[in-house]
Design a protein around this motif. Structure first.
Motif, short mmCIF file in Angstrom:
data_model
loop_
_atom_site.label_atom_id
_atom_site.label_comp_id
_atom_site.label_asym_id
_atom_site.label_seq_id
_atom_site.Cartn_x
_atom_site.Cartn_y
_atom_site.Cartn_z
N MET A 1 0.84 -1.20 0.00
CA MET A 1 0.00 0.00 0.00
C MET A 1 0.88 1.25 0.00
O MET A 1 1.82 1.34 0.78
N GLY A 2 0.56 2.19 -0.89
CA GLY A 2 1.35 3.43 -0.95
C GLY A 2 0.56 4.60 -0.43
O GLY A 2 -0.59 4.47 0.00
N THR A 3 1.17 5.75 -0.51
CA THR A 3 0.49 6.97 -0.07
C THR A 3 -0.39 7.48 -1.22
O THR A 3 0.07 7.61 -2.35
N LEU A 4 -1.65 7.76 -0.92
CA LEU A 4 -2.57 8.23 -1.95
C LEU A 4 -2.59 9.76 -1.99
O LEU A 4 -2.55 10.38 -3.05
N LEU A 5 -2.65 10.37 -0.81
CA LEU A 5 -2.76 11.83 -0.73
C LEU A 5 -1.74 12.35 0.28
O LEU A 5 -1.65 11.81 1.39
N ARG A 6 -0.98 13.33 -0.13
CA ARG A 6 -0.01 13.93 0.80
C ARG A 6 -0.18 15.45 0.75
O ARG A 6 -0.02 16.07 -0.30
#
Ligand code: SF4
Length: 327
Positions: A1-6
């Motif tokens: 799982m990665g970062t979707l919103l930063r």
């Protein structure tokens, strides 16, 4: 799982009658793929402005995003043109509001409105879009979905309208659903049903959720991680269990102390003294210092960064200044 919103150092201000209202004053957080991230705080703390800033729906004038970054799937939304943003809204990022009538058009039938959204974003022909609408209404447990498709919004109850909104916003399988106080206007039984539907849909569609609420019960029920906002800034962030068991920031402790809990016996509920500051005249240093029972020398001098209390648990408070700062 990665970062979707930063989101990094986001600043959204409103300019009115010669005053600058710092609604968002350097907000940073991130949401991972498949995560439910809660944003909690009192009315006026900047939760909804955060949501509208992500979608670039801040009305100008009087509002303007004056700084920061919003990276969604690696793209900075603040650098996209309006056409690119329009293709993201409703398709990749959807939003449901407290009052569904703000999004539902009162003069069109439910089915027609939903078909339009699907035709626009998914480029299906109308008969396939219509079948998809029926399927989505059934998935949010609307009995007699065929009949509901032919009804107008005013013919439905508040709970049914919110189900329709959820079905409509999730019909294009967005990567991120922003839910702004989705159950506040509903009675408790309907509230529980709507939360269950959001959870089911999130699990089926693998959608990440930014859940905005002032209701700590909803946060506890739904979220993986939580950020607490105060006067336009995030003052604490942690996993949901950690933040309820060991709130670190004095403001969070005050909020938690003000709610009744069935698992704890308390003679009285606590009260946070003083008032939320005027966002056009914020106090220097820590914005909470005029109300904080623990304030000490540095608190009214400079804004505390986010200090690490434990892995994944951050608080913007000098009480933790011996720990590491967050990047
Ligand atoms: Fe209180 Fe100081 Fe921490 Fe602010 S920084 S919450 S005033 S102790």
């Amino acid at each position: 799982m990665g970062t979707l919103l930063r989101i990094k150092n986001l600043k959204t201000h409103f300019f009115s009658a010669g005053r600058v209202i710092r609604a968002l004053d350097g907000v940073s957080f991130q949401i991972e793929e498949g995560e439910v991230f809660g944003l909690v705080g009192e009315t006026g703390c900047g939760k909804s402005v955060t949501a509208l800033s992500i979608l670039r729906l801040i009305p100008f004038p009087p509002g303007k995003i004056i700084g920061g970054e919003i990276h969604f799937k690696g793209k900075d939304l603040l650098h996209l043109d309006e056409d690119e943003m329009r293709s993201i809204r409703g398709k990749e990022i959807s939003m449901i509001f407290q009052e569904p009538m703000t999004s539902l058009n009162p003069v069109f039938r439910i089915g027609d409105q939903m078909v339009e959204v699907i035709v626009l974003h998914q480029r299906l022909d109308r008969s396939r879009a219509s079948r998809k609408v029926l399927e989505m209404l059934q998935r949010v447990h609307i009995p007699d979905a065929d009949r509901v498709m032919n009804q107008y919004p005013h013919q439905l109850s508040g709970g049914m309208r919110q189900r329709v909104m959820i079905a409509m916003e999730l019909s294009c399988h967005p990567l991120l659903l922003i839910a702004d106080e989705p159950t506040t206007a509903l009675d408790v039984t309907i509230q529980a049903q709507i939360l269950r539907i959001i959870k089911e849909m999130k699990n089926e569609l693998q959608t990440s959720i930014l859940l905005i609420t002032h209701d700590l019960g909803v946060i506890a029920e739904m979220c993986d991680r939580v950020a607490v906002m105060y006067a336009g800034s995030i003052v604490e962030e942690a996993g949901v269990e950690e933040i309820f068991e060991s709130p670190g920031h004095p403001y969070t402790q005050g909020l938690w102390g003000a709610i009744p809990r069935v698992d704890q016996e308390r003679e009285t509920l606590s009260v946070i003294p003083g008032m939320v500051p005027d966002l056009s005249q914020l106090p220097p240093g820590c914005k909470f210092h005029p109300r904080c029972p623990y304030r000490f020398a540095p608190c009214d001098q400079s804004t505390p960064p986010l200090f690490q209390i434990s892995p994944g648990h951050l608080a913007s408070c000098y009480l933790y200044s011996k720990g590491e700062t967050d990047g």
